[in-house]
Design a protein around this motif. Sequence first.
Motif, PDB file in Angstrom:
ATOM      1  N   GLY A  31      64.406  60.347  36.880  1.00  0.00           N
ATOM      2  CA  GLY A  31      63.344  59.771  38.001  1.00  0.00           C
ATOM      3  C   GLY A  31      62.103  58.964  37.204  1.00  0.00           C
ATOM      4  O   GLY A  31      61.405  58.584  37.250  1.00  0.00           O
ATOM      5  N   ALA A  32      61.811  59.766  35.477  1.00  0.00           N
ATOM      6  CA  ALA A  32      60.534  59.833  35.466  1.00  0.00           C
ATOM      7  C   ALA A  32      61.250  58.880  33.732  1.00  0.00           C
ATOM      8  O   ALA A  32      60.041  58.848  33.345  1.00  0.00           O
ATOM      9  N   ALA A  33      62.277  57.841  33.648  1.00  0.00           N
ATOM     10  CA  ALA A  33      62.659  57.767  32.463  1.00  0.00           C
ATOM     11  C   ALA A  33      61.786  56.169  32.478  1.00  0.00           C
ATOM     12  O   ALA A  33      61.982  55.838  31.414  1.00  0.00           O
ATOM     13  N   GLY A  34      61.460  55.711  33.501  1.00  0.00           N
ATOM     14  CA  GLY A  34      60.395  54.773  33.998  1.00  0.00           C
ATOM     15  C   GLY A  34      59.150  54.436  32.604  1.00  0.00           C
ATOM     16  O   GLY A  34      58.190  53.186  33.407  1.00  0.00           O
ATOM     17  N   THR A  35      58.694  55.450  33.335  1.00  0.00           N
ATOM     18  CA  THR A  35      56.773  55.846  32.837  1.00  0.00           C
ATOM     19  C   THR A  35      57.099  54.973  31.476  1.00  0.00           C
ATOM     20  O   THR A  35      56.905  55.224  30.311  1.00  0.00           O
ATOM     21  N   VAL A  36      55.534  54.627  31.848  1.00  0.00           N
ATOM     22  CA  VAL A  36      54.703  53.397  30.919  1.00  0.00           C
ATOM     23  C   VAL A  36      53.759  53.830  30.607  1.00  0.00           C
ATOM     24  O   VAL A  36      52.840  54.987  30.805  1.00  0.00           O
ATOM     25  N   ARG A  37      53.582  54.785  28.986  1.00  0.00           N
ATOM     26  CA  ARG A  37      52.838  54.747  27.659  1.00  0.00           C
ATOM     27  C   ARG A  37      51.526  54.386  27.775  1.00  0.00           C
ATOM     28  O   ARG A  37      51.343  53.553  27.372  1.00  0.00           O
ATOM     29  N   ALA A  38      50.376  54.491  27.415  1.00  0.00           N
ATOM     30  CA  ALA A  38      49.405  54.319  27.095  1.00  0.00           C
ATOM     31  C   ALA A  38      49.089  54.025  25.791  1.00  0.00           C
ATOM     32  O   ALA A  38      49.491  54.090  25.141  1.00  0.00           O
ATOM     33  N   ALA A  39      48.238  52.972  25.192  1.00  0.00           N
ATOM     34  CA  ALA A  39      48.115  52.565  24.120  1.00  0.00           C
ATOM     35  C   ALA A  39      47.895  53.606  22.841  1.00  0.00           C
ATOM     36  O   ALA A  39      48.432  53.283  21.995  1.00  0.00           O
ATOM     37  N   VAL A  44      56.962  57.179  21.492  1.00  0.00           N
ATOM     38  CA  VAL A  44      57.588  58.621  22.519  1.00  0.00           C
ATOM     39  C   VAL A  44      59.217  59.017  22.019  1.00  0.00           C
ATOM     40  O   VAL A  44      59.875  58.262  21.423  1.00  0.00           O
ATOM     41  N   VAL A  45      58.768  60.451  21.835  1.00  0.00           N
ATOM     42  CA  VAL A  45      60.337  60.619  20.928  1.00  0.00           C
ATOM     43  C   VAL A  45      60.564  61.555  22.109  1.00  0.00           C
ATOM     44  O   VAL A  45      60.925  62.463  23.227  1.00  0.00           O
ATOM     45  N   ASP A  46      62.170  60.344  22.929  1.00  0.00           N
ATOM     46  CA  ASP A  46      62.642  61.028  24.369  1.00  0.00           C
ATOM     47  C   ASP A  46      64.332  60.657  24.068  1.00  0.00           C
ATOM     48  O   ASP A  46      64.483  59.974  24.073  1.00  0.00           O
ATOM     49  N   PHE A  47      65.111  61.567  23.517  1.00  0.00           N
ATOM     50  CA  PHE A  47      66.176  61.929  22.840  1.00  0.00           C
ATOM     51  C   PHE A  47      66.797  61.823  23.804  1.00  0.00           C
ATOM     52  O   PHE A  47      68.402  61.244  24.248  1.00  0.00           O
ATOM     53  N   ASP A  48      67.145  62.054  25.353  1.00  0.00           N
ATOM     54  CA  ASP A  48      67.838  62.790  26.604  1.00  0.00           C
ATOM     55  C   ASP A  48      67.309  61.315  27.395  1.00  0.00           C
ATOM     56  O   ASP A  48      67.701  60.884  28.474  1.00  0.00           O
ATOM     57  N   HIS A  49      66.156  60.624  27.346  1.00  0.00           N
ATOM     58  CA  HIS A  49      65.265  59.504  28.600  1.00  0.00           C
ATOM     59  C   HIS A  49      64.834  59.715  29.584  1.00  0.00           C
ATOM     60  O   HIS A  49      65.979  59.543  30.463  1.00  0.00           O
ATOM     61  N   ASP A  50      64.821  60.773  29.501  1.00  0.00           N
ATOM     62  CA  ASP A  50      64.398  61.324  31.187  1.00  0.00           C
ATOM     63  C   ASP A  50      62.993  60.787  30.823  1.00  0.00           C
ATOM     64  O   ASP A  50      62.249  62.044  32.163  1.00  0.00           O
ATOM     65  N   GLY A  51      61.745  60.253  30.280  1.00  0.00           N
ATOM     66  CA  GLY A  51      61.259  60.091  30.314  1.00  0.00           C
ATOM     67  C   GLY A  51      59.682  61.235  30.133  1.00  0.00           C
ATOM     68  O   GLY A  51      58.327  61.516  29.994  1.00  0.00           O
ATOM     69  N   ARG A  52      60.334  62.755  29.046  1.00  0.00           N
ATOM     70  CA  ARG A  52      59.136  63.514  28.614  1.00  0.00           C
ATOM     71  C   ARG A  52      59.729  63.761  27.262  1.00  0.00           C
ATOM     72  O   ARG A  52      60.783  63.324  27.028  1.00  0.00           O
ATOM     73  N   ASP A 116      64.031  54.361  18.507  1.00  0.00           N
ATOM     74  CA  ASP A 116      64.934  54.024  19.319  1.00  0.00           C
ATOM     75  C   ASP A 116      65.614  52.776  18.603  1.00  0.00           C
ATOM     76  O   ASP A 116      65.497  51.928  18.558  1.00  0.00           O
ATOM     77  N   LEU A 117      66.564  53.175  17.626  1.00  0.00           N
ATOM     78  CA  LEU A 117      66.688  51.839  16.795  1.00  0.00           C
ATOM     79  C   LEU A 117      68.241  51.516  16.649  1.00  0.00           C
ATOM     80  O   LEU A 117      68.150  50.234  16.045  1.00  0.00           O
ATOM     81  N   ASP A 118      68.838  52.044  17.817  1.00  0.00           N
ATOM     82  CA  ASP A 118      70.016  50.935  18.018  1.00  0.00           C
ATOM     83  C   ASP A 118      69.492  50.387  19.815  1.00  0.00           C
ATOM     84  O   ASP A 118      70.427  48.900  19.929  1.00  0.00           O
ATOM     85  N   GLY A 119      68.468  49.936  19.877  1.00  0.00           N
ATOM     86  CA  GLY A 119      68.491  49.604  21.414  1.00  0.00           C
ATOM     87  C   GLY A 119      68.883  49.708  23.124  1.00  0.00           C
ATOM     88  O   GLY A 119      68.664  49.154  23.578  1.00  0.00           O
ATOM     89  N   ASP A 120      69.125  51.339  22.834  1.00  0.00           N
ATOM     90  CA  ASP A 120      70.109  51.483  23.987  1.00  0.00           C
ATOM     91  C   ASP A 120      68.962  52.417  25.083  1.00  0.00           C
ATOM     92  O   ASP A 120      69.178  52.847  26.288  1.00  0.00           O
ATOM     93  N   GLY A 121      67.686  52.358  24.424  1.00  0.00           N
ATOM     94  CA  GLY A 121      66.608  53.189  25.826  1.00  0.00           C
ATOM     95  C   GLY A 121      66.282  54.679  25.160  1.00  0.00           C
ATOM     96  O   GLY A 121      65.692  55.482  25.741  1.00  0.00           O
ATOM     97  N   TYR A 122      67.880  55.495  24.038  1.00  0.00           N
ATOM     98  CA  TYR A 122      67.574  56.600  24.411  1.00  0.00           C
ATOM     99  C   TYR A 122      66.692  56.847  22.960  1.00  0.00           C
ATOM    100  O   TYR A 122      67.324  55.688  21.707  1.00  0.00           O
ATOM    101  N   THR A 123      65.778  57.661  21.997  1.00  0.00           N
ATOM    102  CA  THR A 123      65.080  57.402  20.506  1.00  0.00           C
ATOM    103  C   THR A 123      66.661  57.839  19.970  1.00  0.00           C
ATOM    104  O   THR A 123      66.972  59.332  20.537  1.00  0.00           O
ATOM    105  N   ASP A 124      66.634  58.362  18.436  1.00  0.00           N
ATOM    106  CA  ASP A 124      67.304  58.225  17.348  1.00  0.00           C
ATOM    107  C   ASP A 124      66.719  58.669  16.404  1.00  0.00           C
ATOM    108  O   ASP A 124      65.165  58.746  16.636  1.00  0.00           O
ATOM    109  N   ASP A 420      53.726  64.020  24.589  1.00  0.00           N
ATOM    110  CA  ASP A 420      53.867  64.520  26.192  1.00  0.00           C
ATOM    111  C   ASP A 420      54.918  64.651  26.706  1.00  0.00           C
ATOM    112  O   ASP A 420      55.598  64.184  27.189  1.00  0.00           O
ATOM    113  N   THR A 421      55.384  66.551  25.801  1.00  0.00           N
ATOM    114  CA  THR A 421      56.134  67.256  26.758  1.00  0.00           C
ATOM    115  C   THR A 421      56.567  67.322  28.065  1.00  0.00           C
ATOM    116  O   THR A 421      58.307  67.923  28.627  1.00  0.00           O
ATOM    117  N   ASP A 422      56.245  67.577  28.628  1.00  0.00           N
ATOM    118  CA  ASP A 422      55.429  67.888  30.798  1.00  0.00           C
ATOM    119  C   ASP A 422      55.437  65.965  31.408  1.00  0.00           C
ATOM    120  O   ASP A 422      55.575  66.473  32.048  1.00  0.00           O
TER     121      ASP A 422
END
Length: 484
Positions: A31-39, A44-52, A116-124, A420-422
């Motif tokens: 649900g939060a994966a598409g959150t847009v971050r302020a500049a 964002v470091v989000d290894f599991d792409h859950d928006g946190r 995200d080095l391979d461009g799949d949406g998950y941080t590596d 932003d861990t939460d």
Amino acid sequence: MHPRSLATIARCATVVALVTTPAVLAAPSAGAAGTVRAAASAPVVDFDHDGRADLAVSAPTGTVAGKAKAGYVAVVYGSASGADTARRQVISQATQGVPGDPTASARFGAHTVARDLDGDGYTDLAVQTGDSPAVTVLWGSANGLTGGTRLPAGNGDTWGAGAIVGGDFNGDGTADLVDVVTLDEGTDDEKTGLRVRLGPFTRDGKDAGSSFSDTGRFDGPTSLTAGDITGDGKDDLVSTHAFEEMSRSTLFFKGTDQGLSQKAADLTDAASATIGDVDKDGYGDLILRTVPGRVVENLPYDHGTLKVLYGTASGPSTTRTTTIDQNTAGVPGVNEDGDQFGYSLAAGDVNGDGYADVAVGIPYEDLEAGQEESGSVVQLYGGPNGLSGTGAQAFTQATAGVPGAAEAGDHFGTAVRLADTDGDGKDDLAVGAPDEDGAQADSGAVWVLRGGTGGLTTDGVVSFGPNALGAPEAGAGLGAGFPR
């Protein structure tokens, strides 16, 4: 403040044998994966792409499989309530799927990059071992970091500390990786420079292309920092330099369609740096800790001074600048020899107002008698006029609500990170104290203070050491660093 030698900066720790194993991760929330971050926010470091945001914490002196200082990385995943130690991984070269084997003094995890080095949406997570040229990429997934690929070393050897960094240097929307290489080593044409490996990367470690930018020096950078200073959508790169007892000018490389510029601009000598848009004008601002008298050997005795070079379309300004130390109005504390205000730096948006804020580590700050070099962190806030002492906060282990106790030599603030861990749109402050004693000496620890509209708060603070993660403890130095 007691005098210290340069050896104090490079910590040594005693370790005993323990073996790391990755923990089983809970399924990530949706649900939060598409959150847009302020500049102004940190990448964002989000290894599991859950928006946190997730925390990757270096423990480079941990013992693994009986190998002293083999090193490991601990990952604590974000949740609605912040960093969740129940969802974690402990990754070393003893972990299944990670290339190589634990080696004494390898310091796996000494330097890390999260992109995200391979461009799949998950941080590596790219991991470098000490001074080795080897870089291993751990791949993000819905279940967190999985597997690993060792990138080809290519032509050159990686130099020194902090020698990898990530960013989008050609502005194509995919992350790139920079390391430091020496070309034609041992010949009259030998030169040291920056290798840009362009993304996206394939899972077998192949990049989309590479380029080389010459530093014009035979000594490698002491640190690399990336961010968009010129406001053109391409990350720029800043490298700090020193040779023997003297610092050298900081270099600014502009991002281009091909990667980094071939020619660098000289800036103020510096020991550490971060980049964030502290005045919200669309240009990243460069915050440096200056080198007193340009003499590196003076750093351990220095009270510490920050210099802000505000961003412009052509790079960091040399005319619009701000100087901040602990004698600046509103900044907690006072200048004292040896405190090292600015030893570590991180930029992000703590209060969600769109202005980048800067966390300043002061790991050698003395508190009361018996609390020498216990350390502290000062949180500075951005605003319409840039970075200042207005509203600044200070935190130590003696601050009400912060777990633990301020003890001599803890070095709270050796590493800082804003993330932003939460998932509430406000960055939280992660603080590392690698010399904190747990059940074992110098096991290290990390604290996470939540961000809010009024700034940082100790409400809901999270703290953990290796024992809480089921990780190697004695001499591990957990909290020595966070990804760049």
